[in-house]
Write an enzyme that holds these catalytic residues in place. Sequence first.
Site, PDB file in Angstrom:
ATOM      1  N   HIS A 127      91.757  31.161  64.025  1.00 55.02           N
ATOM      2  CA  HIS A 127      91.475  32.483  64.615  1.00 55.02           C
ATOM      3  C   HIS A 127      92.620  33.475  64.408  1.00 55.02           C
ATOM      4  O   HIS A 127      92.455  34.671  64.678  1.00 55.02           O
ATOM      5  CB  HIS A 127      91.208  32.362  66.124  1.00 55.02           C
ATOM      6  CG  HIS A 127      89.967  31.598  66.455  1.00 55.02           C
ATOM      7  ND1 HIS A 127      88.737  31.905  65.928  1.00 55.02           N
ATOM      8  CD2 HIS A 127      89.770  30.520  67.271  1.00 55.02           C
ATOM      9  CE1 HIS A 127      87.826  31.052  66.399  1.00 55.02           C
ATOM     10  NE2 HIS A 127      88.432  30.198  67.202  1.00 55.02           N
ATOM     11  N   ASP A 164      84.466  23.793  62.359  1.00 56.65           N
ATOM     12  CA  ASP A 164      84.704  24.064  63.779  1.00 56.65           C
ATOM     13  C   ASP A 164      83.477  24.795  64.363  1.00 56.65           C
ATOM     14  O   ASP A 164      82.768  25.491  63.642  1.00 56.65           O
ATOM     15  CB  ASP A 164      85.952  24.948  63.906  1.00 56.65           C
ATOM     16  CG  ASP A 164      86.493  25.067  65.313  1.00 56.65           C
ATOM     17  OD1 ASP A 164      87.467  24.366  65.642  1.00 56.65           O
ATOM     18  OD2 ASP A 164      85.941  25.894  66.078  1.00 56.65           O
ATOM     19  N   HIS A 166      83.503  27.286  66.195  1.00 57.36           N
ATOM     20  CA  HIS A 166      83.785  28.731  66.195  1.00 57.36           C
ATOM     21  C   HIS A 166      84.005  29.235  64.764  1.00 57.36           C
ATOM     22  O   HIS A 166      84.608  28.538  63.946  1.00 57.36           O
ATOM     23  CB  HIS A 166      85.051  29.022  67.018  1.00 57.36           C
ATOM     24  CG  HIS A 166      85.000  28.508  68.418  1.00 57.36           C
ATOM     25  ND1 HIS A 166      85.603  27.330  68.812  1.00 57.36           N
ATOM     26  CD2 HIS A 166      84.400  29.019  69.522  1.00 57.36           C
ATOM     27  CE1 HIS A 166      85.386  27.140  70.108  1.00 57.36           C
ATOM     28  NE2 HIS A 166      84.654  28.147  70.557  1.00 57.36           N
ATOM     29  N   ASP A 245      85.122  20.515  67.764  1.00 58.01           N
ATOM     30  CA  ASP A 245      84.416  21.040  68.939  1.00 58.01           C
ATOM     31  C   ASP A 245      82.951  21.333  68.620  1.00 58.01           C
ATOM     32  O   ASP A 245      82.198  21.784  69.474  1.00 58.01           O
ATOM     33  CB  ASP A 245      85.115  22.287  69.509  1.00 58.01           C
ATOM     34  CG  ASP A 245      85.530  23.274  68.441  1.00 58.01           C
ATOM     35  OD1 ASP A 245      85.157  23.079  67.257  1.00 58.01           O
ATOM     36  OD2 ASP A 245      86.237  24.245  68.775  1.00 58.01           O
ATOM     37  N   TYR A 291      87.932  19.373  72.079  1.00 57.54           N
ATOM     38  CA  TYR A 291      88.544  19.460  73.414  1.00 57.54           C
ATOM     39  C   TYR A 291      88.121  18.370  74.383  1.00 57.54           C
ATOM     40  O   TYR A 291      88.631  18.310  75.496  1.00 57.54           O
ATOM     41  CB  TYR A 291      88.273  20.867  73.991  1.00 57.54           C
ATOM     42  CG  TYR A 291      88.808  21.917  73.038  1.00 57.54           C
ATOM     43  CD1 TYR A 291      90.179  22.136  72.942  1.00 57.54           C
ATOM     44  CD2 TYR A 291      87.971  22.609  72.167  1.00 57.54           C
ATOM     45  CE1 TYR A 291      90.699  23.040  72.025  1.00 57.54           C
ATOM     46  CE2 TYR A 291      88.472  23.520  71.249  1.00 57.54           C
ATOM     47  CZ  TYR A 291      89.835  23.726  71.183  1.00 57.54           C
ATOM     48  OH  TYR A 291      90.344  24.603  70.264  1.00 57.54           O
TER      49      TYR A 291
HETATM   50 ZN   LIG Z   1      86.806  25.920  67.831  1.00 59.64          ZN
END
Ligand SMILES: [Zn+2]
Length: 310
Positions: A127, A164, A166, A245, A291
Amino acid sequence: MTMTALITHPDCARHEMGRHHPECPQRLSAIHDHLIAQGLDPYLVPYEAPLVTREALERVHDPAYLDELWASAPLTGLVHLDPDTAMNPDTLVAAQRAAGAGVLAVDLVLGGEVGNAFCLVRPPGHHAGRARAMGFCFFNNIAVAAAHALAHHGLERVTIVDWDVHHGNGTEEIFRDDPRVQMVSIFQHPFYPYSGTENPPPHMVNVPLPARSGSDEFRQVVTDLWLPAIRAHQPQLLLISAGFDSHLEDDMGSLALREGDYAWATHELVRLLREITGGAAPIVSMLEGGYVMSSLARSAGAHIRALIEA
Ligand SMILES: [Zn+2]
């Protein structure tokens, strides 16, 4: 059997963003303990992650942003850069090790010392933009590694894979005007960071998936979209933003992958790379999200086992 490097450093566990923050130091020990319990440790060649150089960081980050980060580092307590992203006194050294791991991994793989490498590091990176920390990320580790492969080793084509949950918005921002760096990804959409779907350039094959998409949808994207795009790009090195995740049991997001999917995708990528290079399958994989300790450890273990079996 391939020689697989495992690159990590105790400093990566010293960065902490508050007692209940999901991006916690235990993520690293959960994976490492699982590798030992699964009997994979003897097949991994351990390396200590070096500190990244300023030169390597400046290939992808604005110098003014780097100066600002160094000036923000607290002597005690936490300094928040966004609501989810904070620095403690050890953050900078951990982030320098995380980015340095990727640089070392590229050197080892391209130098032929190992076949592939996994960087067991935190903070994660995908990110982080040219001039912005966000979403638990400070330096864009995978982008630093890719830029090092281009600038230092003279490669002309690399591919970054990102599974991922995200979207890797920082990675996309950094390379959206550089067609030497192809990016292929899946991500839950609509979902944080609400990017990745607007006018992507042709070298960004970033595929949004609705919540609850699982193994079938993922494998279809890999088979129908990722692999043909990678074959067309002919990368000399493949980098993986390995976020776990996207696993069914990880409640940070709502995709439903299983550990076998990460192993399957790794095998598919290895097979395609061998076809492209006519021999080696140079892969550098770096930990991003993940996580829930149990699914994180099992997923990373399945992925690393596939790298060893490559
Ligand atoms: Zn992520």
